[in-house]
Design an enzyme around this catalytic site. Structure first.
Site, PDB file in Angstrom:
ATOM      1  N   HIS A 116       0.852  -1.180   0.000  1.00  0.00           N
ATOM      2  CA  HIS A 116       0.000   0.000   0.000  1.00  0.00           C
ATOM      3  C   HIS A 116       0.890   1.233   0.000  1.00  0.00           C
ATOM      4  O   HIS A 116       2.118   1.145   0.150  1.00  0.00           O
ATOM      5  CB  HIS A 116      -0.940   0.009   1.211  1.00  0.00           C
ATOM      6  CG  HIS A 116      -2.210  -0.751   0.992  1.00  0.00           C
ATOM      7  ND1 HIS A 116      -3.106  -0.416   0.000  1.00  0.00           N
ATOM      8  CD2 HIS A 116      -2.737  -1.830   1.646  1.00  0.00           C
ATOM      9  CE1 HIS A 116      -4.136  -1.253   0.047  1.00  0.00           C
ATOM     10  NE2 HIS A 116      -3.937  -2.125   1.028  1.00  0.00           N
ATOM     11  N   ASP A 145      -0.046   7.074  -3.563  1.00  0.00           N
ATOM     12  CA  ASP A 145      -1.206   6.766  -4.403  1.00  0.00           C
ATOM     13  C   ASP A 145      -1.489   7.850  -5.433  1.00  0.00           C
ATOM     14  O   ASP A 145      -1.670   7.563  -6.621  1.00  0.00           O
ATOM     15  CB  ASP A 145      -2.457   6.585  -3.533  1.00  0.00           C
ATOM     16  CG  ASP A 145      -2.550   5.199  -2.921  1.00  0.00           C
ATOM     17  OD1 ASP A 145      -1.777   4.313  -3.328  1.00  0.00           O
ATOM     18  OD2 ASP A 145      -3.398   4.997  -2.035  1.00  0.00           O
TER      19      ASP A 145
END
Length: 386
Positions: free
Chosen positions: A131, A161
């Site tokens: 992540h 991200d």
């Protein structure tokens, strides 16, 4: 005039995080983007209200079963009419589904195949789960967020991200589509969050090489809350303000408006040995007034000042209201498209869609014969949310 990417067609294979964000950016700027959802995501009729995920705005939704041979064939038919496809699976997944770069570029040699992963398409970590927090760790960024003597603090998931991932995917796809217009050849764009995050750190590599950024001492440097003139401070009412008075003329204005002008200790601005003590002193000073009082004194001056606002507060601030930085769509406040264009303004013309909400109309609009559309819906290769 439509946005600057008007006329370009992009297929988004449904995913989470940076992929949808990149698709939103492309759509905001005028590209026709369709989101390909799993057939199993269709749950009967589409609700009357828009989907809740703001990042899905601006594009229609089709549900395709990519484990059905006719579903794979349908996606390849759409690829034949597209300028780009973006996907965010682990390396090898699209290939196993039969819609990898080889198959797609064989169908459409001009196609740009945009890939979004955390670690990249190759390398020792390529097939491992991860992540944002992991990607920015390995890229050498997370270690430098935080205060002296404390653990690193993840900056939400904005750096990996969205900054290092989705933004670079959108940039790479646009660059490759531009090149394809001249060469007539498509290509694969390998976007990795670890790569994007690393390049976001470029300035700090320069500062490290120049000896003005100590990577071993988090929270003690010029821009990481080490300096007393570049930090956030609590006010008398518990709210916070931000100060960024780096340049001498801006620092002089800070000294003038805080009443510290002429203080010999504060006059030695760049003496880092003084910074810890000066931070304590200036923090005590900022606690003597409320946030509104400091705003009245410092807003729109050359101090380099702004109140620290929540999302809701930012949407209501006069500057953001004047620039229409935030808009309301479907009853939801959200950021407006950016950047601004003088002639080809970016406009959001589609509320966030539900899985399969536009399956039938997308197939027809992208050139699939009406009788074949009916056959696809009957077979389950494509599902439509009636």
């Amino acid at each position: 005039m439509p946005g600057p990417l008007a006329g370009l067609r992009v297929i988004e294979i449904a995913g989470i995080g940076p992929g949808p964000f990149a698709a939103m950016l492309l759509s905001d700027l005028g590209a026709e983007v369709i989101r390909v959802e799993r057939a199993g995501a269709v749950r009967g009729a589409a609700p009357d209200k828009p989907a809740g995920d703001v990042s899905l705005r601006g594009r229609r939704n089709i549900a395709i079963d990519l484990k059905h041979p006719d579903g794979v064939a349908t996606l390849l038919d759409l690829v034949g009419a597209a300028d780009a496809l973006i996907e965010g699976f682990r390396p090898g997944v699209m290939e196993r589904l039969g819609v990898g770069p080889d198959e797609c570029l064989e169908r459409n040699p001009k196609l740009v195949f945009g890939r979004m992963t955390g670690w990249g398409q190759d390398g020792p970590y390529a097939h491992a789960a991860g992540h944002d927090i992991n990607y920015i760790s390995l890229a050498g960024a997370l270690a430098h967020f935080g205060r002296a003597g404390e653990a690193p603090v993840p900056p939400l998931n904005m750096v990996g991200d969205f900054g290092g991932g989705g933004m670079f995917l959108a940039l790479g796809v646009v660059a490759a589509m531009l090149e394809a217009k001249g060469s007539g050849q498509g290509q694969v764009v390998d976007t990795a969050m670890v790569d994007g995050t690393a390049i976001l750190m470029t300035m700090f590599w320069s500062m490290k090489a120049a000896g003005i950024f100590d990577e071993q001492q988090r929270g003690t440097n010029l821009l990481d809350t080490g300096a007393h003139f570049y930090d956030v401070y609590e006010c008398a009412d518990g709210r916070y303000i931000s100060i960024g008075s780096i340049e001498p003329q801006f620092y002089a204005e800070l000294m003038r408006l805080t009443g510290l002008e002429g203080d010999e200790q504060f006059a030695r601005q760049m003496d880092a040995t003084q910074w810890p003590e000066l931070k304590v002193r200036i923090a005590e000073l900022f606690k003597t007034k409320t946030c509104d009082e400091w705003c009245e004194l410092m807003e729109m001056t050359d101090v380099c000042f702004a109140p620290v606002l929540t999302m809701s507060e930012a949407a209501e601030h006069p500057h953001n209201v004047d620039r229409q930085t935030f808009i309301e769509l479907g009853g939801v406040t959200q950021p407006a498209p950016a950047p601004r264009f003088s002639r080809t303004a970016a406009v959001v013309d589609q509320l966030p869609a539900h899985p399969g909400q536009h399956s039938r109309e997308i197939l027809v609009d992208w050139g699939v014969a009406a009788d074949h559309v009916d056959a696809l819906l009957t077979s389950g290769a494509v599902r439509h949310a009636e």
